[in-house]
Design a protein around this motif. Structure first.
Motif, PDB file in Angstrom:
ATOM      1  N   GLY A 123      53.357  11.823  -6.026  1.00  0.00           N
ATOM      2  CA  GLY A 123      52.324  11.345  -6.938  1.00  0.00           C
ATOM      3  C   GLY A 123      51.122  12.243  -7.065  1.00  0.00           C
ATOM      4  N   GLY A 124      51.071  13.298  -6.232  1.00  0.00           N
ATOM      5  CA  GLY A 124      49.943  14.217  -6.316  1.00  0.00           C
ATOM      6  C   GLY A 124      48.622  13.502  -6.065  1.00  0.00           C
ATOM      7  N   ARG A 125      47.647  13.767  -6.920  1.00  0.00           N
ATOM      8  CA  ARG A 125      46.318  13.174  -6.722  1.00  0.00           C
ATOM      9  C   ARG A 125      46.309  11.674  -6.980  1.00  0.00           C
ATOM     10  NH1 ARG A 125      42.998  13.095 -11.504  1.00  0.00           N
ATOM     11  NH2 ARG A 125      44.105  13.807 -13.361  1.00  0.00           N
ATOM     12  N   LYS A 130      49.489   5.083  -6.432  1.00  0.00           N
ATOM     13  CA  LYS A 130      50.898   4.693  -6.545  1.00  0.00           C
ATOM     14  C   LYS A 130      51.362   3.940  -5.294  1.00  0.00           C
ATOM     15  CE  LYS A 130      52.290   8.313  -9.806  1.00  0.00           C
ATOM     16  NZ  LYS A 130      52.652   7.356 -10.865  1.00  0.00           N
ATOM     17  N   PHE A 131      50.861   4.366  -4.140  1.00  0.00           N
ATOM     18  CA  PHE A 131      51.194   3.658  -2.901  1.00  0.00           C
ATOM     19  C   PHE A 131      50.649   2.231  -2.951  1.00  0.00           C
ATOM     20  CE2 PHE A 131      51.049   4.116   2.052  1.00  0.00           C
ATOM     21  CZ  PHE A 131      51.990   3.097   2.157  1.00  0.00           C
ATOM     22  N   ASP A 132      49.418   2.081  -3.406  1.00  0.00           N
ATOM     23  CA  ASP A 132      48.819   0.747  -3.522  1.00  0.00           C
ATOM     24  C   ASP A 132      49.611  -0.123  -4.497  1.00  0.00           C
ATOM     25  OD1 ASP A 132      46.872   1.531  -1.740  1.00  0.00           O
ATOM     26  OD2 ASP A 132      45.366   1.953  -3.279  1.00  0.00           O
ATOM     27  N   GLN A 133      50.024   0.452  -5.616  1.00  0.00           N
ATOM     28  CA  GLN A 133      50.804  -0.297  -6.595  1.00  0.00           C
ATOM     29  C   GLN A 133      52.152  -0.705  -6.008  1.00  0.00           C
ATOM     30  OE1 GLN A 133      50.903   2.525  -9.829  1.00  0.00           O
ATOM     31  NE2 GLN A 133      49.002   1.740 -10.752  1.00  0.00           N
ATOM     32  N   HIS A 134      52.764   0.206  -5.289  1.00  0.00           N
ATOM     33  CA  HIS A 134      54.051  -0.085  -4.641  1.00  0.00           C
ATOM     34  C   HIS A 134      53.896  -1.246  -3.654  1.00  0.00           C
ATOM     35  CE1 HIS A 134      58.015   0.898  -2.903  1.00  0.00           C
ATOM     36  NE2 HIS A 134      57.445   0.645  -1.724  1.00  0.00           N
ATOM     37  N   SER A 135      52.823  -1.220  -2.866  1.00  0.00           N
ATOM     38  CA  SER A 135      52.587  -2.282  -1.887  1.00  0.00           C
ATOM     39  C   SER A 135      52.350  -3.625  -2.569  1.00  0.00           C
ATOM     40  CB  SER A 135      51.381  -1.925  -1.009  1.00  0.00           C
ATOM     41  OG  SER A 135      51.632  -0.759  -0.249  1.00  0.00           O
TER      42      SER A 135
END
Length: 224
Positions: A123-125, A130-135
Motif C-alpha cells: 500500500g505504500g504511503r 489500508k491496514f485500518d480498513q482491513h481490520s
C-alpha cells in the motif's frame, strides 16, 4: 436443557494492537443471566491460510503473512465476541479474551507486525490506512444479531481452548476452528426447540350474492 458456561463482565477493546483498554469490570454476581442453548454442530474442515470464506484474503501475500492474517482474524472475532456477548456473563468471553491477549501476546504481536509489513509493502504511503480498513472490515464480518446465541457459544468455546494451547500455537487453533467460527454466524434455531405445527385455516363462508341479504349470511348458506 444444555447450559453453556462462563463470563465475568470485563473486556479489552483493542485498537490496532496491544494498546488495549479495559472497558468495564464487575463481579459475576452483578449479572446472573445465563445462556440457555442446545449447542448446534457448526464444525468445519481445517481452513487454508487465505480462504476467502473465512478471512479477507491478502493479494500476493507470503505464506507467513497469510498465517498472520488467519491468526489476526481469529483474534478479531474473539474481540467482537468479548464486546457483543456480555448479555451472557456465564460465557466469560470478555474475561477469557483479556487473558488470551496476555498469554499469547508474542504470537499476536508477531501477526500484527507481519500484517503491518504486508500493507506497507503493498500500500505504500497508504499502507496504514489500508491496514485500518482491513481490520474494520474483518471486525464487521463477525457482527451478528440473528445468530448471536450460536456465535457467542462458539466464541466462548474457542477462547477457552486457546487458553490451554501452548504459547505460539494460536495459528493451529485458528486453522482447525476458524471454519466453525464462521459457520456459527449462520442463524439456526435451538435443536431442542419444539416444532410448531401450523393449524388449518378456519373455513370461510361463501361470498356469492345468492348467500347474502345486505350484510347478513342467509341460513341456507350457513349450513356446513
Amino acid at each position: 436443557m444444555v447450559i453453556s458456561f462462563g463470563h465475568r463482565i470485563a473486556s479489552f477493546l483493542t485498537a490496532g494492537f496491544i494498546s488495549a483498554g479495559l472497558l468495564a469490570s464487575a463481579p459475576a454476581s452483578a449479572n446472573t443471566g445465563y445462556l440457555f442453548w442446545s449447542p448446534h454442530d457448526f464444525s468445519g474442515k481445517p481452513v487454508q491460510d487465505n480462504d476467502p470464506s473465512v478471512v479477507l484474503p491478502l493479494v500476493n501475500a507470503t505464506p507467513a503473512e497469510q498465517r498472520a492474517n488467519l491468526v489476526w482474524t481469529l483474534r478479531s472475532g474473539l474481540n467482537v465476541a468479548a464486546l457483543q456477548c456480555q448479555f451472557a456473563p456465564i460465557l466469560e468471553t470478555a474475561h477469557v479474551y483479556n487473558q488470551l491477549l496476555a498469554t499469547h501476546k508474542r504470537e499476536l504481536a508477531s501477526a500484527y507486525t507481519a500484517l503491518g509489513g504486508y500493507f506497507r509493502r503493498t500500500g505504500g504511503r497508504f499502507g496504514q490506512v489500508k491496514f485500518d480498513q482491513h481490520s474494520t472490515q474483518t471486525y464487521n464480518r463477525f457482527s451478528t444479531m440473528q445468530a448471536q446465541l450460536g456465535f457467542c457459544d462458539t466464541a466462548a468455546s474457542i477462547a477457552h481452548e486457546a487458553m490451554i494451547h501452548p504459547k505460539g500455537s494460536l495459528f493451529t487453533l485458528a486453522e482447525n476452528r476458524m471454519q466453525e467460527f464462521k459457520n456459527s454466524l449462520v442463524p439456526v434455531k435451538d435443536i431442542l426447540a419444539p416444532t410448531v405445527k401450523l393449524t388449518s385455516e378456519p373455513p370461510l363462508p361463501p361470498f356469492n350474492n345468492e348467500c347474502w341479504d345486505k350484510d347478513r349470511l342467509s341460513r341456507k348458506c350457513q349450513a356446513g
